[in-house]
Design an enzyme around this catalytic site. Structure first.
Site, PDB file in Angstrom:
ATOM      1  N   LEU A 295       0.769  -1.301   0.001  1.00 63.74           N
ATOM      2  CA  LEU A 295       0.121  -0.214  -0.018  1.00 63.74           C
ATOM      3  C   LEU A 295       0.807   1.218  -0.019  1.00 63.74           C
ATOM      4  O   LEU A 295       0.320   2.277  -0.444  1.00 63.74           O
ATOM      5  CB  LEU A 295      -0.929   0.174   1.167  1.00 63.74           C
ATOM      6  N   GLY A 296       2.117   1.380   0.456  1.00 66.67           N
ATOM      7  CA  GLY A 296       2.832   2.407   0.855  1.00 66.67           C
ATOM      8  C   GLY A 296       4.154   2.208   1.364  1.00 66.67           C
ATOM      9  O   GLY A 296       4.210   1.073   2.004  1.00 66.67           O
ATOM     10  N   GLY A 298       7.326   4.299   3.837  1.00 66.45           N
ATOM     11  CA  GLY A 298       8.472   5.614   4.339  1.00 66.45           C
ATOM     12  C   GLY A 298       9.587   5.501   4.216  1.00 66.45           C
ATOM     13  O   GLY A 298      10.376   4.556   3.678  1.00 66.45           O
ATOM     14  N   PHE A 300      11.684   4.622   6.463  1.00 69.63           N
ATOM     15  CA  PHE A 300      12.008   3.327   7.227  1.00 69.63           C
ATOM     16  C   PHE A 300      10.929   2.187   7.427  1.00 69.63           C
ATOM     17  O   PHE A 300      11.111   1.206   8.271  1.00 69.63           O
ATOM     18  CB  PHE A 300      12.299   3.660   8.894  1.00 69.63           C
ATOM     19  N   VAL A 303       3.945  -0.413   4.175  1.00 68.38           N
ATOM     20  CA  VAL A 303       2.788  -0.805   4.769  1.00 68.38           C
ATOM     21  C   VAL A 303       1.967  -1.576   3.667  1.00 68.38           C
ATOM     22  O   VAL A 303       1.993  -1.519   2.481  1.00 68.38           O
ATOM     23  CB  VAL A 303       1.790   0.237   4.945  1.00 68.38           C
ATOM     24  N   PRO A 368      -8.377   2.058   2.333  1.00 69.30           N
ATOM     25  CA  PRO A 368      -8.047   1.583   1.021  1.00 69.30           C
ATOM     26  C   PRO A 368      -8.241   2.832  -0.069  1.00 69.30           C
ATOM     27  O   PRO A 368      -7.926   2.686  -1.259  1.00 69.30           O
ATOM     28  CB  PRO A 368      -9.386   0.625   0.751  1.00 69.30           C
ATOM     29  N   ASP A 436       3.555  16.021  12.378  1.00 65.48           N
ATOM     30  CA  ASP A 436       4.193  15.586  11.015  1.00 65.48           C
ATOM     31  C   ASP A 436       2.881  15.783  10.035  1.00 65.48           C
ATOM     32  O   ASP A 436       2.655  14.762   9.494  1.00 65.48           O
ATOM     33  CB  ASP A 436       4.783  14.324  11.055  1.00 65.48           C
ATOM     34  N   LYS A 438       0.887  16.426   6.935  1.00 63.89           N
ATOM     35  CA  LYS A 438       0.760  16.718   5.666  1.00 63.89           C
ATOM     36  C   LYS A 438      -0.059  15.774   4.711  1.00 63.89           C
ATOM     37  O   LYS A 438      -0.630  14.926   5.412  1.00 63.89           O
ATOM     38  CB  LYS A 438       2.542  16.480   5.123  1.00 63.89           C
ATOM     39  N   GLU A 440       0.254  13.634   2.608  1.00 66.95           N
ATOM     40  CA  GLU A 440       0.500  12.105   2.590  1.00 66.95           C
ATOM     41  C   GLU A 440       0.007  11.195   3.934  1.00 66.95           C
ATOM     42  O   GLU A 440      -0.033  10.102   3.873  1.00 66.95           O
ATOM     43  CB  GLU A 440       1.976  11.919   2.356  1.00 66.95           C
ATOM     44  N   ASN A 441       0.119  12.181   5.127  1.00 67.23           N
ATOM     45  CA  ASN A 441      -0.273  11.533   6.395  1.00 67.23           C
ATOM     46  C   ASN A 441      -1.780  11.422   6.869  1.00 67.23           C
ATOM     47  O   ASN A 441      -2.021  11.353   7.867  1.00 67.23           O
ATOM     48  CB  ASN A 441       0.406  12.110   7.410  1.00 67.23           C
ATOM     49  N   ASP A 454       0.324   7.505  10.485  1.00 69.01           N
ATOM     50  CA  ASP A 454       1.722   7.780  10.544  1.00 69.01           C
ATOM     51  C   ASP A 454       1.992   8.469  11.791  1.00 69.01           C
ATOM     52  O   ASP A 454       2.556   9.970  11.853  1.00 69.01           O
ATOM     53  CB  ASP A 454       2.216   8.376   9.468  1.00 69.01           C
ATOM     54  N   THR A 473       8.267  17.836   8.220  1.00 67.67           N
ATOM     55  CA  THR A 473       8.973  17.669   6.620  1.00 67.67           C
ATOM     56  C   THR A 473       9.217  19.188   6.300  1.00 67.67           C
ATOM     57  O   THR A 473       8.448  20.173   6.564  1.00 67.67           O
ATOM     58  CB  THR A 473       7.706  17.253   6.012  1.00 67.67           C
TER      59      THR A 473
END
Length: 634
Positions: A295-296, A298, A300, A303, A368, A436, A438, A440-441, A454, A473
């Site tokens: 799914l994605g 980062g 470190f 997912v 999803p 954090d 943004k 993307e989170n 996240d 970020t």
């Protein structure tokens, strides 16, 4: 105790751009730099005192991409000579920059506590100024004649190289060596900008000697253990929980990994909401998860989708390599603890955590619908907007038009921003700073609602407390975070302002005029004189809310005044908005997730990791023993 008794022990140096080479000129120029713009000359002199000159021969590699730990704790300013900056991309080394006299490199790894992002090699004989953060204030086994009280900042106490305590504002240290006339029992290391007040031995004995019993109580094992438990609140609880097995079945080449989990989580997930007898509880000590699509990922972690075999329930499984997590174990433990204990419809929840020989795992809600960046990419478009012509009376369709990017429509953005406001309000009310935020989170579920995800940088904070860790970020970090003077959840309202600007305009507020230099972006963030430019299609109400969120002084920022989050909810941009309906998830999302939203990104991820090995190839027994020691309570 007077101001003259204060000693600046360490300032974390970032953002230096110098064209000078002598120490005298170096300290004279510090006051013009990003972090030092408000420092007096005496403070600048003390900072320069921590720097030293290092000769570098042609061909020598000063920084190696991927280096971490001690190798990533130095900042360099070019004194003479030339360097090239190289990045490895898909096994090919690219030259991306050059560094000459006065340029700086190494600051990003320091600010973000992450591995080096590039290789820097000398192309000529050269020399650099070097600053090493993490100054030891006192050293175990050493002698000393000073007592310290922390005025600002944060330090760690080390015995035998292992952290045994953490010190914050108003904490003290160094008293035993003065009271007992013995060597220092521990090392105290600054891990943020640290300012201390000091007393010499004679004054300490005369003034504070009679308070020895009180000071001893503050350093008692009970008090220290309570403090360390707050920093890693899940540690002792993990020890008390009975163990159970978690099996991960991988598709493709058939393979099963056996993980160490916790009985309470395994039983709860195996039960799937149904009642279970005592006999069934004894039998069902294993949880089986079948891995699905990626799914994605980062810096470190990665997912993937997993299905619990006995109930068919689907989850998102976050996997972190222990070797990478070892660089920031506190962040891992904070994420584990916070996500296990939060319960809000717009915050991602963790259901279980477990580990194998090489990895740490956390099981989360499956989202999803991708993330808010996927939505923005799908909705953003180039528009032609009429621009007033000062030299003519042309109006309406006759006015000249300029092409510009536009993000989501404001009604759509309002739904997402409001959801995040409710999530942040909940976190702040529970003493948690997200740190954090943004696009993307911000994750999207199957219906189109959002959840903050996240929590790797999230932190539990005491009421009225501050933290000094630089994280976030570039482009989103708040001024008080960049300047390193301590901050609280104020940074979340700043990043909400940046996010709101991004989803409305499809660009960041501090990157225009266009720049790819993260240090230049952060200079703009802290510069009161640097104006934010708004596109003409943005409503006055949206501009006003963004400007109030992007207030550089935290005490004047909307969300930080007496009304707190209520001030944001009452802003005219939200006029007529039904907050209760949103909180109860009765409000229809303005957009339903589409399969195409994240399909391209998922396909690229799958291709990139198709041949990825499941385990590190060269983990030594010593490395694995260290992983087990650090993460034994995970």
């Amino acid at each position: 105790m007077t101001a003259s008794g204060s000693v600046l022990l360490l300032i974390w140096l970032i953002g230096i751009q110098l064209t000078l080479c002598s120490r005298h000129e170096l300290q004279s120029s510090l006051v013009n730099l990003l972090l030092f713009s408000r420092l007096d000359r005496g403070t600048a002199q003390r900072i320069v005192a921590h720097m030293y000159m290092l000769p570098v021969t042609a061909g020598e590699i000063l920084i190696q991409q991927g280096d971490s730990g001690d190798a990533a704790t130095k900042l360099f300013v070019v004194r003479s000579g030339k360097f090239e900056v190289l990045e490895r991309r898909k096994d090919v080394m690219f030259k991306v920059n050059t560094k000459e006299r006065g340029d700086v490199f190494g600051e990003i790894s320091l600010m973000y506590d992450c591995p080096r992002s590039a290789t820097v090699a000398a192309t000529t004989d050269a020399s650099v100024w070097v600053l090493e953060p993490g100054c030891d204030v006192i050293v175990e086994g050493g002698l000393g004649d000073k007592f310290y009280v922390i005025k600002e900042g944060e330090a760690q106490v080390l015995q035998g190289g292992k952290e045994v305590n953490r010190l914050f504002r108003s904490d003290f240290f160094g008293e035993q060596a003065l009271l007992q006339d013995e060597p220092r029992r521990a090392t105290v290391r600054a891990i943020t900008p640290l300012v201390c007040l000091t007393l010499d031995r004679r004054t300490f004995v005369a003034v504070l000697g009679p308070l020895q019993d009180i000071m001893a109580k503050e350093k008692s094992p009970e008090v220290v253990n309570q403090r360390m438990a707050k920093l890693k609140p899940q540690g002792s609880a993990a020890h008390r929980r009975p163990g159970a097995e978690v099996l991960i079945k991988f598709t493709g080449p058939q393979r099963i990994i056996v993980c160490d989990g916790h009985m309470d989580e395994v039983v709860e997930l195996r039960r799937g909401g149904a009642k279970m007898t005592d006999d069934q509880r004894d039998v069902d000590k294993k949880l089986v998860l079948v891995e699905g699509e990626l799914l994605g990922e980062g810096a470190f972690s990665r997912v993937c989708r997993v299905t619990e075999e006995s109930t068919g329930r689907v989850f998102a499984l976050k996997r972190m390599a222990k070797s990478a997590a070892l660089q920031c174990p506190d962040h891992v433990f904070c994420e584990q603890h916070i996500t296990r204990n939060i319960a809000h419809p717009f915050c991602l929840r963790q259901y279980a955590s477990f580990k194998d020989n090489f990895h740490l795992y956390m099981l989360f809600d499956l989202m999803p619908g991708g993330d808010l960046m996927d939505v923005l990419v799908a909705e953003a478009k180039v528009i032609k907007y009429p621009i007033a012509d000062k030299n003519s009376l042309r109006k309406g369709c006759l006015a000249p038009k300029m092409k510009m990017w536009q993000g989501m429509e404001e009604h759509m953005s309002r739904f997402y921003v409001a959801s995040i406001v409710l999530a942040l309000e909940y976190l702040h009310d529970n003493g948690i700073a997200f740190r954090d935020l943004k696009p993307e989170n911000v994750l999207i579920d199957g219906q189109g609602y959002v959840k903050l995800g996240d929590f790797g940088f999230a932190k539990q904070m005491d009421a009225g407390g501050r933290t000094y860790t630089f994280c976030g970020t570039p482009g989103y970090v708040a001024p008080e975070n960049v300047l390193g003077r301590g901050y609280n959840h104020s940074v979340d309202w700043w990043t909400l302002g940046v996010l709101m600007y991004v989803v409305l305009t499809a660009r960041q507020p501090f990157t225009s005029p266009k720049t790819q230099d993260p240090m230049e972006v952060m200079r703009r963030i802290v510069d009161d004189r640097w104006p934010i430019k708004y596109p003409p299609y943005m409503s006055d109400e949206a501009r006003d809310l963004i400007s109030k969120l992007l207030e550089r002084k935290p005490v004047k920022r909307i969300g930080m005044m007496q009304g707190r989050a209520r001030d944001i909810k009452a802003h005219p941009w939200f006029a007529g908005f039904d907050w209760d309906a949103l909180a109860a998830r009765r409000m229809d999302p303005p957009r339903k997730p589409k399969e195409t939203d994240s399909s391209k990104r998922k396909a690229e991820l799958a291709e990139a990791h198709r041949a990825e090995p499941r385990e590190p190839a060269n983990a030594s027994p010593q490395e694995m023993a260290e992983w087990d020691r650090v993460f034994k309570d995970f």
